[in-house]
Design an enzyme around this catalytic site. Sequence first.
Site, short mmCIF file in Angstrom:
data_model
loop_
_atom_site.label_atom_id
_atom_site.label_comp_id
_atom_site.label_asym_id
_atom_site.label_seq_id
_atom_site.Cartn_x
_atom_site.Cartn_y
_atom_site.Cartn_z
N THR A 284 0.85 -1.19 0.00
CA THR A 284 0.00 0.00 0.00
C THR A 284 0.89 1.25 0.00
OG1 THR A 284 -0.20 -0.08 2.40
CG2 THR A 284 -1.92 -1.19 1.13
N THR B 141 1.55 4.46 1.61
CA THR B 141 2.38 4.96 2.71
C THR B 141 3.25 3.85 3.28
OG1 THR B 141 0.74 6.64 3.26
CG2 THR B 141 2.33 6.09 4.98
N CYS B 142 2.72 2.66 3.33
CA CYS B 142 3.47 1.53 3.88
C CYS B 142 4.70 1.21 3.03
CB CYS B 142 2.57 0.30 3.97
SG CYS B 142 1.06 0.61 4.92
N SER B 143 4.55 1.28 1.70
CA SER B 143 5.63 0.92 0.78
C SER B 143 6.56 2.08 0.46
CB SER B 143 5.05 0.39 -0.53
OG SER B 143 4.43 -0.85 -0.33
#
EC number: 1.11.1.27
Length: 156
Positions: free
Chosen positions: A45, A47-49
């Site tokens: 996703t 922000t996560c990546s």
Amino acid sequence: MIQIGDRLPEQEFTFITEAGKTTATSAELFGGKKVVIFALPGAFTPTCSQAHLPGFVVLADQFRQKGIELFCLSVNDAFVMRAWQQAQNADAITMLADGDGAFSQALGLAKDTGAFGGLRAQRFALVAEDGVVTELQVEAPGKFEVSSAEAMLKRV
């Protein structure tokens, strides 16, 4: 919700490594160690990546120098977590697949995103020593500030 001073819940986690599929319990993973567990809503996703996991990848050596092991938790299966680990060059971080969300729920840090993705972990980071929480930072909805690698490095 789990609090500082609480023991992490017992859970069995599945991992995919070069050696294949393996399992380990919370006690085996966190017992006798100082760890940072950072959780995010989903592998791959935005922000996560683009920020959350990459920050820990960049600062992994600094955490290791302090004797801290890093764990990334997401409500995804072990195969997705392994693919994400490889795509992000995150070999220094143990990827915790919370496939059914049981660990996130036991922590009191799960959220239901409905049709968008279902049950997910909230974005948070915690420090635990020998399985006992010593620091906990939970993000406000839609935020990415207190659980970043930089913020957590200052707290350990």
